[in-house]
Enzyme design. Structure first.
Site, PDB file in Angstrom:
ATOM      1  N   ARG A  15      63.254 -92.604 -37.552  1.00  0.00           N
ATOM      2  CA  ARG A  15      62.910 -91.604 -36.683  1.00  0.00           C
ATOM      3  C   ARG A  15      64.011 -90.676 -36.357  1.00  0.00           C
ATOM      4  O   ARG A  15      64.232 -89.444 -36.421  1.00  0.00           O
ATOM      5  CB  ARG A  15      62.155 -92.310 -35.282  1.00  0.00           C
ATOM      6  CG  ARG A  15      61.547 -91.271 -34.304  1.00  0.00           C
ATOM      7  CD  ARG A  15      62.566 -90.478 -33.633  1.00  0.00           C
ATOM      8  NE  ARG A  15      63.386 -91.340 -32.622  1.00  0.00           N
ATOM      9  CZ  ARG A  15      64.396 -90.968 -32.057  1.00  0.00           C
ATOM     10  NH1 ARG A  15      64.831 -89.723 -32.143  1.00  0.00           N
ATOM     11  NH2 ARG A  15      65.252 -91.702 -31.424  1.00  0.00           N
ATOM     12  N   ASP A  16      65.284 -91.106 -35.602  1.00  0.00           N
ATOM     13  CA  ASP A  16      66.422 -90.384 -35.499  1.00  0.00           C
ATOM     14  C   ASP A  16      66.797 -89.830 -36.740  1.00  0.00           C
ATOM     15  O   ASP A  16      67.432 -88.629 -36.747  1.00  0.00           O
ATOM     16  CB  ASP A  16      67.468 -91.291 -34.713  1.00  0.00           C
ATOM     17  CG  ASP A  16      68.275 -90.441 -33.848  1.00  0.00           C
ATOM     18  OD1 ASP A  16      68.541 -89.435 -33.964  1.00  0.00           O
ATOM     19  OD2 ASP A  16      68.374 -90.875 -32.429  1.00  0.00           O
ATOM     20  N   HIS A  19      65.903 -86.521 -38.260  1.00  0.00           N
ATOM     21  CA  HIS A  19      66.551 -85.275 -37.996  1.00  0.00           C
ATOM     22  C   HIS A  19      67.561 -84.847 -39.000  1.00  0.00           C
ATOM     23  O   HIS A  19      67.915 -83.582 -39.537  1.00  0.00           O
ATOM     24  CB  HIS A  19      67.462 -85.470 -36.730  1.00  0.00           C
ATOM     25  CG  HIS A  19      66.736 -85.479 -35.361  1.00  0.00           C
ATOM     26  ND1 HIS A  19      65.822 -84.462 -34.850  1.00  0.00           N
ATOM     27  CD2 HIS A  19      66.699 -86.286 -34.401  1.00  0.00           C
ATOM     28  CE1 HIS A  19      65.324 -84.823 -33.530  1.00  0.00           C
ATOM     29  NE2 HIS A  19      65.641 -86.118 -33.513  1.00  0.00           N
ATOM     30  N   SER A 169      72.248 -88.925 -25.961  1.00  0.00           N
ATOM     31  CA  SER A 169      71.902 -88.129 -26.999  1.00  0.00           C
ATOM     32  C   SER A 169      72.735 -87.119 -27.723  1.00  0.00           C
ATOM     33  O   SER A 169      72.857 -86.848 -28.884  1.00  0.00           O
ATOM     34  CB  SER A 169      70.718 -86.879 -26.390  1.00  0.00           C
ATOM     35  OG  SER A 169      69.845 -87.782 -25.602  1.00  0.00           O
ATOM     36  N   HIS A 196      71.185 -96.345 -26.288  1.00  0.00           N
ATOM     37  CA  HIS A 196      71.263 -95.557 -27.357  1.00  0.00           C
ATOM     38  C   HIS A 196      72.388 -94.704 -27.594  1.00  0.00           C
ATOM     39  O   HIS A 196      72.434 -94.016 -26.830  1.00  0.00           O
ATOM     40  CB  HIS A 196      69.675 -94.700 -27.498  1.00  0.00           C
ATOM     41  CG  HIS A 196      69.656 -94.055 -28.531  1.00  0.00           C
ATOM     42  ND1 HIS A 196      68.899 -94.196 -29.698  1.00  0.00           N
ATOM     43  CD2 HIS A 196      70.119 -92.657 -28.775  1.00  0.00           C
ATOM     44  CE1 HIS A 196      68.704 -92.997 -30.321  1.00  0.00           C
ATOM     45  NE2 HIS A 196      69.436 -92.087 -30.023  1.00  0.00           N
ATOM     46  N   HIS A 198      75.430 -92.296 -30.131  1.00  0.00           N
ATOM     47  CA  HIS A 198      75.346 -91.146 -31.120  1.00  0.00           C
ATOM     48  C   HIS A 198      76.776 -91.177 -31.353  1.00  0.00           C
ATOM     49  O   HIS A 198      77.703 -91.427 -30.287  1.00  0.00           O
ATOM     50  CB  HIS A 198      74.837 -89.750 -30.864  1.00  0.00           C
ATOM     51  CG  HIS A 198      73.356 -89.774 -31.213  1.00  0.00           C
ATOM     52  ND1 HIS A 198      72.756 -89.487 -32.611  1.00  0.00           N
ATOM     53  CD2 HIS A 198      72.226 -89.893 -30.295  1.00  0.00           C
ATOM     54  CE1 HIS A 198      71.612 -89.393 -32.279  1.00  0.00           C
ATOM     55  NE2 HIS A 198      71.233 -89.610 -31.153  1.00  0.00           N
ATOM     56  N   TYR A 287      72.878 -81.762 -27.592  1.00  0.00           N
ATOM     57  CA  TYR A 287      71.974 -82.534 -28.215  1.00  0.00           C
ATOM     58  C   TYR A 287      72.267 -82.748 -29.826  1.00  0.00           C
ATOM     59  O   TYR A 287      72.304 -81.847 -30.490  1.00  0.00           O
ATOM     60  CB  TYR A 287      70.540 -81.912 -28.164  1.00  0.00           C
ATOM     61  CG  TYR A 287      69.377 -82.660 -27.340  1.00  0.00           C
ATOM     62  CD1 TYR A 287      69.113 -82.189 -26.163  1.00  0.00           C
ATOM     63  CD2 TYR A 287      69.001 -83.621 -28.129  1.00  0.00           C
ATOM     64  CE1 TYR A 287      68.003 -82.883 -25.589  1.00  0.00           C
ATOM     65  CE2 TYR A 287      67.779 -84.537 -27.605  1.00  0.00           C
ATOM     66  CZ  TYR A 287      67.402 -84.091 -26.203  1.00  0.00           C
ATOM     67  OH  TYR A 287      66.564 -84.627 -25.717  1.00  0.00           O
TER      68      TYR A 287
HETATM   69  C1  LIG Z   1      64.805 -84.913 -29.535  1.00  0.00           C
HETATM   70  C2  LIG Z   1      64.524 -86.337 -29.482  1.00  0.00           C
HETATM   71  C3  LIG Z   1      66.010 -87.215 -29.592  1.00  0.00           C
HETATM   72  O1  LIG Z   1      66.207 -87.114 -30.691  1.00  0.00           O
HETATM   73  C4  LIG Z   1      65.752 -88.621 -28.941  1.00  0.00           C
HETATM   74  C5  LIG Z   1      66.919 -89.311 -29.239  1.00  0.00           C
HETATM   75  O2  LIG Z   1      67.188 -90.146 -30.066  1.00  0.00           O
HETATM   76  C6  LIG Z   1      68.237 -88.915 -28.416  1.00  0.00           C
HETATM   77  O3  LIG Z   1      67.903 -88.164 -27.501  1.00  0.00           O
HETATM   78  O4  LIG Z   1      69.016 -89.106 -28.599  1.00  0.00           O
HETATM   79 MN   LIG Z   2      69.234 -90.246 -30.999  1.00  0.00          MN
END
Ligand SMILES: CC[C@H](O)CC(=O)C(=O)O
Ligand SMILES: [Mn+2]
Length: 337
Positions: A15-16, A19, A169, A196, A198, A287
């Site tokens: 899912r992620d 992107h 995010s 979660h 990054h 983001y």
């Molecule tokens: C745009 C949704 C986003 O990718 C959700 C997510 O994984 C995040 O905010 O890190």
């Molecule tokens: Mn993410």
């Protein structure tokens, strides 16, 4: 036989990671990855467009394959693993969530901007009525003070979330900020806390360990770091590190390493590195999913992508405002001598 899991990992590469590959997953890739993750005993695997159900669009990026086909494929091979979907109210509809549940999805993760939890009420309560496990996913968590985060998380709990996630995010949070956020939620909420990360500032692992030490029980990882920006906490590395710490994930280390090396690495168009653009995402608080859009705008308007990202950070642009990326690039181009 029941497996001990002190920390429950949700794998988000399908899912992620969408992107990072401009939403170009094929059914064959999803079959291979989901099968390998199931065999490695990963408990949850998230599958959908990067922006969640219904994300395929000009605004967010068109999927190569209908996500329902990808979900169906993942369900068919994932064994005991449960398939999760991300749903952003306003993008993903209740109808799509029901369609996914009919295909065998077991968990709905309802995502909102960190200050907008109220828009998750309907999706969370309907998901619960449908018998799905429910997650409230508070994105861009660095943009709200701790008290606001607690207030918004409590709303999600009141709507029926079984777990509330702090979502970094932009990969902008520092370890002490993660600690104070998880601690505050632990003190105020009765539900599970998730985190979660990054890796834009190279802090995904440190932040994840800080979250776990403060009591987060649900953690997202992406195999081979396949996620937006510099990717997420690398699942196979996290499994190894937690094993060294005596924390059980229930995931087979060698099998998850093999899946990373043999199945996921070949999917990556470029290795997940902390490039200058990824670094600026974390530094400016933007983001992670804006990366490819900003890079395209950079080429189109001949503006340094870092300048576009820094300006987006200053303007506090949030998810759903992807059109602002082009606006900002056009404005910067006009200002050039
Ligand atoms: C745009 C949704 C986003 O990718 C959700 C997510 O994984 C995040 O905010 O890190
Ligand atoms: Mn993410």
């Amino acid at each position: 036989m029941s497996v001990q899991r002190d920390v429950v990992i949700t794998e988000v590469a399908l899912r992620d990671g969408s992107h990072a590959i401009a939403h170009q997953y094929t059914v064959e890739q999803v079959l291979q990855v989901a099968k390998a993750l199931g065999e490695a005993n990963v408990p949850y695997i998230e599958v959908s467009h990067g922006d969640g159900l219904g994300g395929s669009s000009l605004q967010y990026g068109l999927s190569r394959t209908n996500e329902m086909e990808l979900i169906e494929a993942a369900v068919s091979v994932c064994g005991p693993a449960k398939i999760a979907v991300l749903v952003i109210p306003g993008i993903g509809t209740i109808k799509q969530m029901k369609e996914a549940a009919n295909l065998g999805v077991k968990m709905a993760r309802i995502a909102t901007h960190v200050t907008e939890a109220d828009v998750s009420a309907q999706h969370l309560s309907v998901a619960k009525e449908m018998g799905l496990e429910t997650v409230g996913f508070l994105m861009m968590a660095h943009m709200a003070p701790v008290e606001k985060l607690v207030e918004q998380a409590a709303l999600m709990e009141s709507y029926g979330a079984d777990t509330v996630y702090i979502v970094d995010s932009a990969g902008a949070l520092l370890p002490h900020q993660v600690r104070e956020r998880v601690r505050a939620l632990r003190q105020s909420l009765g539900v599970n806390i998730g985190f979660h990360a990054h890796n834009n500032l190279s802090l995904a692992m440190a932040n994840t360990l800080a979250a776990i030490e403060e009591g987060a029980q649900r953690i997202d990882g992406s195999i081979r770091c396949l996620g937006a920006g510099a990717g997420n906490t690398q699942t196979e590395v996290l499994v190894a590190v937690l094993d060294r710490m005596g924390i059980q994930t229930g995931i087979d280390l060698y099998k998850i390493m093999d899946a990373a090396e043999e199945i996921v690495a070949p999917i990556l168009q470029v290795p997940q590195e902390i490039t200058r653009d990824n670094l600026v995402l974390g530094y400016a608080g933007v983001y992670s999913s804006f990366l490819l859009h900003a890079q395209r705008a950079s080429k189109r308007f001949a503006i340094d992508s870092r300048d576009i990202l820094v300006e987006l950070g200053k303007r506090q642009v949030v998810g759903g405002q992807e059109d602002m990326i082009v606006d900002v690039a056009a404005e910067l181009a006009q200002q050039q001598p």
